[in-house]
Design a protein around this motif. Sequence first.
Motif, PDB file in Angstrom:
ATOM      1  N   ASN A 224     -30.849 -52.590  28.186  1.00 58.51           N
ATOM      2  CA  ASN A 224     -30.195 -53.167  29.355  1.00 58.51           C
ATOM      3  C   ASN A 224     -28.731 -53.404  28.993  1.00 58.51           C
ATOM      4  O   ASN A 224     -28.448 -54.016  27.950  1.00 58.51           O
TER       5      ASN A 224
ATOM      6  N   LYS B 210     -33.995 -58.757  31.011  1.00 59.43           N
ATOM      7  CA  LYS B 210     -33.598 -58.692  32.418  1.00 59.43           C
ATOM      8  C   LYS B 210     -33.801 -60.036  33.106  1.00 59.43           C
ATOM      9  O   LYS B 210     -32.942 -60.499  33.874  1.00 59.43           O
ATOM     10  N   TYR B 211     -34.904 -60.685  32.822  1.00 53.17           N
ATOM     11  CA  TYR B 211     -35.180 -62.018  33.394  1.00 53.17           C
ATOM     12  C   TYR B 211     -34.143 -63.022  32.903  1.00 53.17           C
ATOM     13  O   TYR B 211     -33.596 -63.800  33.697  1.00 53.17           O
TER      14      TYR B 211
ATOM     15  N   LYS C  87     -39.929 -63.991  27.550  1.00 50.40           N
ATOM     16  CA  LYS C  87     -39.301 -63.537  28.789  1.00 50.40           C
ATOM     17  C   LYS C  87     -38.416 -62.319  28.506  1.00 50.40           C
ATOM     18  O   LYS C  87     -37.789 -62.218  27.454  1.00 50.40           O
ATOM     19  N   THR C  88     -38.357 -61.391  29.449  1.00 55.05           N
ATOM     20  CA  THR C  88     -37.596 -60.160  29.240  1.00 55.05           C
ATOM     21  C   THR C  88     -36.099 -60.428  29.292  1.00 55.05           C
ATOM     22  O   THR C  88     -35.637 -61.434  29.859  1.00 55.05           O
TER      23      THR C  88
ATOM     24  N   ASP D 160     -32.293 -54.265  24.461  1.00 52.48           N
ATOM     25  CA  ASP D 160     -33.554 -53.804  25.049  1.00 52.48           C
ATOM     26  C   ASP D 160     -33.300 -52.773  26.158  1.00 52.48           C
ATOM     27  O   ASP D 160     -33.938 -52.797  27.206  1.00 52.48           O
TER      28      ASP D 160
END
Length: 257
Positions: A175, A35-36, A32-33, A173
């Motif tokens: 973010n 952001k998620y 899962k990213t 990543d």
Amino acid sequence: MMFQKTDANPEEVKNLMKLTFYTQRKQVNQGKTIKYLMEEWPFWFRELGMAVHFKELTGIGLNETLIRNVDLKGERLLNYMNTVCANKSKKLLQAVSKLKVVRGELTGCSEDVKDMVLLLLSYFDEKEDAMFCYVEDTCLAGEVQMDQLYLTPTIVVCGRSCYSSKRFMLSVDRNIVHDNITSFISALCMMFGSYYCFNIHYPSQLASTLEFLQRCFFSINPEKGTKVEKTNTSHLHVKPRVLTLIQELSDYEWRDV
């Protein structure tokens, strides 16, 4: 919902983070990213939540382990770098001199840790900009130029230097996962913890520095294996060099002049 409130009970947050640890690990392992994960588990990207997850994952307390080891070994490391290493390496001597000017009269554990990290980067000849990105002290999270950041965990320093900065951000990543970290030690712990929490390999540009911090200051000492990313060239040289410095430190006895 708890995260949106300002009065969330830390003990309740800690307990709920422990209870949902399995699901968090499952989602990371599923790829899962970031952001998620930020949307699903916002407390994970705060100092308390990350400390709970890291402790569940490794059995090691993030901040307390670093501070304990800095108390035990920090002065010896700094003295070794400032004398023995500086006398052997012109580049390190220049780094020592520069840090003395930038640091000025500032004292304390946090300032010592800044010195340690920056001198280790110089000692191993690794890239400072792979660990730190410097922005204006008034910079907001949305104003950070993401293309300046590495994909790996990066400390965004709000100010011209780690010593003058009163605020740090953490990028993972590309973010900004936390935009208001007020302590350098907290920023360093969250940066380091992110590699473990989110299954990220150490980048080759920081391999020795991170592995040294891992073994000497975060007390993670696997007998084999490494978190350094695999490249076309062998990465086996990293470990011996790190272990050599650890051995030299253990043999080194500093004396007051």
